[in-house]
Design a protein around this motif. Structure first.
Motif, PDB file in Angstrom:
ATOM      1  N   VAL A  61      14.635 -25.639 -16.001  1.00  0.00           N
ATOM      2  CA  VAL A  61      13.423 -26.261 -16.521  1.00  0.00           C
ATOM      3  C   VAL A  61      13.492 -26.133 -18.042  1.00  0.00           C
ATOM      4  O   VAL A  61      13.745 -25.045 -18.561  1.00  0.00           O
ATOM      5  N   THR A  62      13.292 -27.227 -18.741  1.00  0.00           N
ATOM      6  CA  THR A  62      13.324 -27.193 -20.200  1.00  0.00           C
ATOM      7  C   THR A  62      12.160 -26.364 -20.712  1.00  0.00           C
ATOM      8  O   THR A  62      11.014 -26.574 -20.334  1.00  0.00           O
ATOM      9  N   TYR A  63      12.514 -25.384 -21.547  1.00  0.00           N
ATOM     10  CA  TYR A  63      11.508 -24.482 -22.087  1.00  0.00           C
ATOM     11  C   TYR A  63      12.053 -23.942 -23.395  1.00  0.00           C
ATOM     12  O   TYR A  63      13.178 -23.436 -23.434  1.00  0.00           O
ATOM     13  N   LYS A  64      11.273 -24.052 -24.453  1.00  0.00           N
ATOM     14  CA  LYS A  64      11.757 -23.700 -25.788  1.00  0.00           C
ATOM     15  C   LYS A  64      11.736 -22.200 -26.069  1.00  0.00           C
ATOM     16  O   LYS A  64      12.508 -21.719 -26.879  1.00  0.00           O
ATOM     17  N   SER A  65      10.865 -21.462 -25.431  1.00  0.00           N
ATOM     18  CA  SER A  65      10.727 -20.038 -25.724  1.00  0.00           C
ATOM     19  C   SER A  65      11.760 -19.213 -24.960  1.00  0.00           C
ATOM     20  O   SER A  65      12.300 -19.639 -23.948  1.00  0.00           O
ATOM     21  N   SER A  66      12.000 -18.022 -25.474  1.00  0.00           N
ATOM     22  CA  SER A  66      12.887 -17.071 -24.801  1.00  0.00           C
ATOM     23  C   SER A  66      12.113 -16.324 -23.727  1.00  0.00           C
ATOM     24  O   SER A  66      10.882 -16.248 -23.784  1.00  0.00           O
ATOM     25  N   PRO A  67      12.813 -15.756 -22.754  1.00  0.00           N
ATOM     26  CA  PRO A  67      12.117 -14.974 -21.729  1.00  0.00           C
ATOM     27  C   PRO A  67      11.367 -13.797 -22.347  1.00  0.00           C
ATOM     28  O   PRO A  67      11.819 -13.210 -23.332  1.00  0.00           O
ATOM     29  N   SER A  68      10.238 -13.450 -21.761  1.00  0.00           N
ATOM     30  CA  SER A  68       9.456 -12.312 -22.251  1.00  0.00           C
ATOM     31  C   SER A  68      10.190 -11.019 -21.938  1.00  0.00           C
ATOM     32  O   SER A  68      11.056 -10.969 -21.058  1.00  0.00           O
ATOM     33  N   ILE A  69       9.817  -9.971 -22.633  1.00  0.00           N
ATOM     34  CA  ILE A  69      10.442  -8.668 -22.394  1.00  0.00           C
ATOM     35  C   ILE A  69      10.156  -8.188 -20.974  1.00  0.00           C
ATOM     36  O   ILE A  69      11.018  -7.574 -20.343  1.00  0.00           O
ATOM     37  N   SER A  70       8.991  -8.496 -20.433  1.00  0.00           N
ATOM     38  CA  SER A  70       8.697  -8.074 -19.061  1.00  0.00           C
ATOM     39  C   SER A  70       9.602  -8.790 -18.060  1.00  0.00           C
ATOM     40  O   SER A  70      10.049  -8.186 -17.077  1.00  0.00           O
ATOM     41  N   THR A  71       9.912 -10.052 -18.319  1.00  0.00           N
ATOM     42  CA  THR A  71      10.853 -10.778 -17.463  1.00  0.00           C
ATOM     43  C   THR A  71      12.242 -10.170 -17.566  1.00  0.00           C
ATOM     44  O   THR A  71      12.902  -9.918 -16.554  1.00  0.00           O
ATOM     45  N   LEU A  72      12.676  -9.902 -18.796  1.00  0.00           N
ATOM     46  CA  LEU A  72      14.006  -9.313 -18.996  1.00  0.00           C
ATOM     47  C   LEU A  72      14.097  -7.915 -18.397  1.00  0.00           C
ATOM     48  O   LEU A  72      15.130  -7.542 -17.832  1.00  0.00           O
TER      49      LEU A  72
END
Length: 94
Positions: A61-72
């Protein structure tokens, strides 16, 4: 915005998840696979990552932001690390 090194680390994390799962090439994954991945991660880490979030991380899915720290953190925990910092520190040792 993540640095090139961070983007490479995210790609390595994704690769390690794919190797752990053994579900084949993620370029062939469809929506149902990301639902199953969400459930699998939640079962192991007790953290719910939505299928849409996972699709963003995998670039489906096109998304400009990086994953959040909670996701990582959750992704790192899924492959056996304490958190994202632990994952990064262990990758830098290799």
């Amino acid at each position: 915005m993540k640095t090139q090194n961070e983007l490479e680390l995210i790609a390595e994390c994704i690769l390690q998840i794919e190797e752990k799962l053994g579900w084949g090439d993620s370029s062939n994954w469809h929506s149902e696979v990301f639902i199953e991945l969400s459930e699998t991660i939640q079962h192991q880490t007790k953290v719910l990552l939505s299928p849409t979030t996972l699709k963003r991380v995998w670039g489906k899915v096109t998304y400009k932001s990086s994953p959040s720290i909670s996701t990582l953190n959750a992704l790192s925990q899924f492959i056996g690390f304490e958190n994202w910092r632990d994952f990064k520190n262990n990758q830098n040792k290799n």
